[in-house]
Design a protein around this motif. Structure first.
Motif: not given
Length: 123
Positions: A19-23, A70-71, A76-77
């Motif tokens: 799982r990649l995440s971005c904030a 998904f967001r 704000k991710t």
């Protein structure tokens, strides 16, 4: 100043998951479409998955049925759940977002990129 900070890359065996995440952070007044792109050496960066502020998603044909984007608008991710990974998914993955933000008295709406996170699928 706006920043997109990614996390979650690494080495995984074929068939595995990541799982990649971005904030996003900064003086943000609007956050529109967000997405994940990937790039391998010598090739152009290509869209993997995108999601609008309304939740509409779009996927590259090569990842349909295996990846889910998904967001969380409040945090704000944007995240990318990657299942059934294949060696051909190996790449540097970049987070992208259309962000309206103000910095040092100037406000603008434009695309922002994260620094990239490497995903390697190998046995």
């Amino acid at each position: 100043q706006v920043q997109l900070v990614e996390s979650g890359g690494g080495l995984v065996q074929p068939g595995g998951s990541l799982r990649l995440s971005c904030a996003a952070s900064g003086s943000i007044f609007s956050l529109n479409a967000m997405g994940w792109y990937r790039q391998v050496p010598g090739k152009q960066r290509t869209l993997v998955a995108g999601i609008t502020s309304g939740g509409t998603t779009d996927y590259a044909d090569s990842v349909k049925g295996r990846f889910t984007i998904f967001r969380d608008l409040g945090k704000k991710t944007v995240s990318l759940q990657m299942n059934s990974l294949k060696p051909e998914d190996t790449a540097v993955y970049y987070c992208n977002a259309d962000i309206g933000a103000c910095y040092d008295g100037t406000c603008s709406q434009r695309q922002h990129w994260g620094q990239g996170t490497r995903v390697t699928v190998s046995s």
